[in-house]
Motif scaffolding. Structure first.
Motif, PDB file in Angstrom:
ATOM      1  N   ASP A 384      29.257  75.278  33.250  1.00 43.83           N
ATOM      2  CA  ASP A 384      29.242  75.661  31.837  1.00 43.83           C
ATOM      3  C   ASP A 384      30.661  75.794  31.289  1.00 43.83           C
ATOM      4  OD1 ASP A 384      26.433  75.860  31.819  1.00 43.83           O
ATOM      5  OD2 ASP A 384      26.542  77.896  32.633  1.00 43.83           O
ATOM      6  N   PHE A 385      30.857  75.378  30.037  1.00 38.84           N
ATOM      7  CA  PHE A 385      32.136  75.574  29.373  1.00 38.84           C
ATOM      8  C   PHE A 385      31.922  75.989  27.928  1.00 38.84           C
ATOM      9  CE2 PHE A 385      31.104  71.054  28.882  1.00 38.84           C
ATOM     10  CZ  PHE A 385      31.325  70.827  27.531  1.00 38.84           C
ATOM     11  N   SER A 386      32.813  76.799  27.429  1.00 37.13           N
ATOM     12  CA  SER A 386      32.827  77.234  26.040  1.00 37.13           C
ATOM     13  C   SER A 386      34.287  77.404  25.661  1.00 37.13           C
ATOM     14  CB  SER A 386      32.056  78.547  25.863  1.00 37.13           C
ATOM     15  OG  SER A 386      32.051  78.951  24.508  1.00 37.13           O
ATOM     16  N   LEU A 387      34.802  76.471  24.858  1.00 36.83           N
ATOM     17  CA  LEU A 387      36.237  76.382  24.632  1.00 36.83           C
ATOM     18  C   LEU A 387      36.575  76.306  23.153  1.00 36.83           C
ATOM     19  CD1 LEU A 387      36.893  73.683  27.364  1.00 36.83           C
ATOM     20  CD2 LEU A 387      37.457  76.112  27.545  1.00 36.83           C
ATOM     21  N   ALA A 388      37.579  77.077  22.755  1.00 40.81           N
ATOM     22  CA  ALA A 388      38.114  76.937  21.405  1.00 40.81           C
ATOM     23  C   ALA A 388      38.718  75.545  21.272  1.00 40.81           C
ATOM     24  CB  ALA A 388      39.160  78.002  21.138  1.00 40.81           C
ATOM     25  N   ALA A 389      38.589  74.956  20.083  1.00 42.12           N
ATOM     26  CA  ALA A 389      39.015  73.574  19.926  1.00 42.12           C
ATOM     27  C   ALA A 389      39.608  73.328  18.548  1.00 42.12           C
ATOM     28  CB  ALA A 389      37.830  72.635  20.158  1.00 42.12           C
ATOM     29  N   ILE A 390      40.420  72.301  18.471  1.00 46.21           N
ATOM     30  CA  ILE A 390      40.961  71.786  17.216  1.00 46.21           C
ATOM     31  C   ILE A 390      40.656  70.295  17.169  1.00 46.21           C
ATOM     32  CG2 ILE A 390      43.076  71.360  15.883  1.00 46.21           C
ATOM     33  CD1 ILE A 390      44.279  73.835  17.189  1.00 46.21           C
ATOM     34  N   GLY A 391      40.313  69.804  16.006  1.00 54.43           N
ATOM     35  CA  GLY A 391      39.979  68.391  15.928  1.00 54.43           C
ATOM     36  C   GLY A 391      39.856  67.896  14.503  1.00 54.43           C
ATOM     37  N   PHE A 392      38.977  66.914  14.321  1.00 55.20           N
ATOM     38  CA  PHE A 392      38.794  66.289  13.014  1.00 55.20           C
ATOM     39  C   PHE A 392      37.307  66.024  12.768  1.00 55.20           C
ATOM     40  CE2 PHE A 392      43.021  65.245  14.454  1.00 55.20           C
ATOM     41  CZ  PHE A 392      43.796  65.458  13.321  1.00 55.20           C
ATOM     42  N   LEU A 393      36.889  66.284  11.557  1.00 56.38           N
ATOM     43  CA  LEU A 393      35.523  65.986  11.152  1.00 56.38           C
ATOM     44  C   LEU A 393      35.409  64.496  10.864  1.00 56.38           C
ATOM     45  CD1 LEU A 393      32.687  67.074  10.363  1.00 56.38           C
ATOM     46  CD2 LEU A 393      33.572  67.297   8.013  1.00 56.38           C
ATOM     47  N   ILE A 394      34.342  63.891  11.388  1.00 59.41           N
ATOM     48  CA  ILE A 394      34.065  62.471  11.154  1.00 59.41           C
ATOM     49  C   ILE A 394      32.832  62.369  10.256  1.00 59.41           C
ATOM     50  CG2 ILE A 394      33.467  60.266  12.222  1.00 59.41           C
ATOM     51  CD1 ILE A 394      34.704  61.380  14.842  1.00 59.41           C
ATOM     52  N   GLU A 395      32.942  61.610   9.210  1.00 55.93           N
ATOM     53  CA  GLU A 395      31.791  61.334   8.328  1.00 55.93           C
ATOM     54  C   GLU A 395      31.779  59.852   7.977  1.00 55.93           C
ATOM     55  OE1 GLU A 395      32.105  63.943   4.986  1.00 55.93           O
ATOM     56  OE2 GLU A 395      31.182  65.642   6.020  1.00 55.93           O
ATOM     57  N   ASN A 396      30.599  59.270   8.103  1.00 52.80           N
ATOM     58  CA  ASN A 396      30.409  57.845   7.775  1.00 52.80           C
ATOM     59  C   ASN A 396      31.429  56.953   8.481  1.00 52.80           C
ATOM     60  OD1 ASN A 396      28.271  58.517   5.947  1.00 52.80           O
ATOM     61  ND2 ASN A 396      29.816  59.062   4.408  1.00 52.80           N
ATOM     62  N   GLY A 397      31.685  57.282   9.734  1.00 52.56           N
ATOM     63  CA  GLY A 397      32.544  56.442  10.554  1.00 52.56           C
ATOM     64  C   GLY A 397      34.027  56.585  10.309  1.00 52.56           C
ATOM     65  N   LYS A 398      34.425  57.647   9.560  1.00 52.25           N
ATOM     66  CA  LYS A 398      35.841  57.835   9.269  1.00 52.25           C
ATOM     67  C   LYS A 398      36.243  59.299   9.452  1.00 52.25           C
ATOM     68  CE  LYS A 398      36.203  54.023   5.944  1.00 52.25           C
ATOM     69  NZ  LYS A 398      36.559  53.633   4.543  1.00 52.25           N
ATOM     70  N   VAL A 399      37.479  59.500   9.866  1.00 49.37           N
ATOM     71  CA  VAL A 399      38.034  60.860   9.938  1.00 49.37           C
ATOM     72  C   VAL A 399      38.306  61.340   8.517  1.00 49.37           C
ATOM     73  CG1 VAL A 399      40.039  62.220  10.620  1.00 49.37           C
ATOM     74  CG2 VAL A 399      39.037  60.578  12.231  1.00 49.37           C
ATOM     75  N   VAL A 400      37.731  62.515   8.150  1.00 48.97           N
ATOM     76  CA  VAL A 400      37.868  62.977   6.767  1.00 48.97           C
ATOM     77  C   VAL A 400      38.770  64.196   6.619  1.00 48.97           C
ATOM     78  CG1 VAL A 400      35.699  61.983   5.984  1.00 48.97           C
ATOM     79  CG2 VAL A 400      35.696  64.288   6.933  1.00 48.97           C
ATOM     80  N   ARG A 401      38.816  65.072   7.628  1.00 48.46           N
ATOM     81  CA  ARG A 401      39.697  66.240   7.514  1.00 48.46           C
ATOM     82  C   ARG A 401      39.832  66.922   8.866  1.00 48.46           C
ATOM     83  NH1 ARG A 401      37.230  71.243   7.581  1.00 48.46           N
ATOM     84  NH2 ARG A 401      34.985  71.340   7.185  1.00 48.46           N
ATOM     85  N   PRO A 402      40.931  67.699   9.050  1.00 54.10           N
ATOM     86  CA  PRO A 402      41.096  68.446  10.294  1.00 54.10           C
ATOM     87  C   PRO A 402      40.200  69.685  10.324  1.00 54.10           C
ATOM     88  CG  PRO A 402      42.937  68.893   8.824  1.00 54.10           C
ATOM     89  CD  PRO A 402      42.102  67.833   8.154  1.00 54.10           C
TER      90      PRO A 402
END
Length: 450
Positions: A384-402
């Protein structure tokens, strides 16, 4: 006194003292590192470590000893200490001397050019890298550290049964870590690279640009609504996640009962697109080595192939216990270290799709580029893992925001069955590497209501 001359004199003296079998393990490491801050030298370090360990058989008992200096004065000290403790120590299984493998692959050519790189060249490059970062974007608030390191290492293993292994390597690495600020939010980014052959192969402007792009792209990040999302773990985070569970594939931990993979050799333990290879003979990577820490010849082998568990990583002791041959994965942290088991160049076999192509297949999901809290957030026994993360939201096949202030949760043993795609972006930087992977939806906890 060079190490070959030292070995010959030591073995001759040992024979005269009554030792019937003898072995030495010599390791040395010389490093020159510089760290600059605001166009001034912040740190300048020269370090040299190393020494030799000796083990010898006297009246059927094995004795051990260590010395830092390679000179004639050390010879009598090594023999006296080994003779003293040979009286009280018992030989363990797998601790007998190894006569060597039948043949070995050729050593990688040693880069004399890198060995000759002077400190002023490292300092100049570090200044260039730091200044480039500031020049690229006004939002770069601070380059926290910017470094260059030259490292020369050498290993020599020889014994009276015919084993003779020698490797000398050189590399130069450089990188930086910085903070960006747009007046409303702060983000960090870092990048590093290395060369094993020519100093000119390091592109310091490119390293700086990648670090700046990483930090700036995260500015303005916000959380998301809690839910299940398709996930892409970018190469660095996929590497971190897989590396956290790597110990489960060492025979050492399997035999101690610490691995959920115990008893599953030949079984399907992951999806068919999951092939995990340890290749110490891959060219132009840091982990290239033709022999392991016991002098056993290394080889390329699949640990997991198309999801099927093929083998565990073994040294001679664990192999003897399981009635198999060593896989050439004996590891030793230094001349005083004990023999353990680990990878030299383990990687997840890449697929054919780029990261951008994988992103284009997702209607709504998350690209994770940073994981935090791995020490506390991963249970390697249960998976099991539960980790804080940073990334980017993907919508309609494109990165839209961090996105930040999120936590991604799942189970490693389920995850390796649920990898939908393995990326083509394998970039080997250390002993464990993975390309980006796209996995089936995982629970992501956020604090935003949409």
């Amino acid at each position: 006194m060079d190490i070959l001359e030292f070995q010959n004199e030591l073995f001759q003296a040992g024979k005269e003292s009554g030792f019937t079998e003898m072995e030495i393990y010599y390791s040395s490491n010389k490093s020159l590192s510089v760290n600059v801050h605001k166009q001034e030298i912040d740190e300048y370090n020269i370090a040299e470590t190393g020494g030799v360990s000796f083990r010898g058989l006297f009246n059927g008992q094995m004795g051990y000893s260590y010395a830092e200096k390679i000179d004639r004065d050390s010879i009598s000290l090594l023999l006296e200490e080994a003779l003293s403790n040979a009286m009280v120590l018992e030989i363990e299984d797998g601790e007998d001397l190894f006569e060597g493998s039948k043949e070995y692959p050729p050593n990688r050519p040693f880069s004399e050019e890198l060995e000759q790189v002077e400190a002023d060249k490292l300092i100049e490059a570090a200044f260039e890298m730091e200044q480039t970062a500031y020049d690229l974007d006004d939002r770069v608030q601070l380059v926290q550290y910017c470094y260059l390191t030259k490292n020369i290492s050498e290993i020599f293993i020889a014994n009276s049964k015919g084993l003779h292994c020698h490797e000398k390597t050189a590399y130069v690495s450089g990188g930086l870590y910085l903070v960006a600020n747009d007046g409303q939010s702060t983000a960090t980014g870092g990048e590093s690279d290395y060369t094993l052959t020519e100093f000119s192969k390091l592109n310091f402007k490119k390293i700086a640009k990648k670090a700046v792009d990483e930090a700036v792209s995260k500015l303005g990040a916000d959380s998301i609504e809690t839910g299940k999302y398709p996930i892409i773990f970018r190469d660095s985070t996929a590497t971190e996640l897989i590396g956290s569970f790597l110990g489960l594939l060492t025979a050492e931990n399997v035999q101690k009962g610490y691995s959920k993979f115990a008893g599953k050799l030949g079984e399907q333990v992951a999806g068919e697109n999951f092939t995990l290879i340890d290749d110490p003979l891959m060219k132009d990577v840091p982990g290239y080595i033709t022999f392991d820490s016991e002098g056993f010849a290394t080889k390329c082998k699949a640990i997991i192939k198309n999801g099927q568990l093929m083998t565990f990583m073994h040294n001679r002791k664990t192999a003897k216990k399981d009635g198999v041959e060593s896989t050439g994965n004996a590891m030793k942290s230094g001349y005083r270290g004990t023999i353990s088991v680990g990878p030299y160049n383990l990687y997840l076999e890449p697929g054919n799709r780029s990261l951008d192509e994988m992103i284009s297949t997702i209607d709504k999901g998350i690209l994770i580029v940073e994981l935090q809290g791995a020490n506390a957030g991963i249970n390697t026994v249960a998976g099991d893992f539960s980790l804080a993360a940073i990334g980017f939201l993907i919508e309609n096949g494109k990165v839209v925001r961090p996105v930040d202030q999120i936590t991604v949760s799942g189970n490693f043993f389920d995850l390796i069955h649920n990898i939908e795609e393995v990326g083509s972006d394998l970039r080997i930087l250390g002993s464990v590497t993975s390309p980006s992977i796209k996995v089936k939806p995982l629970l992501v906890s956020g604090n935003k209501t949409e």
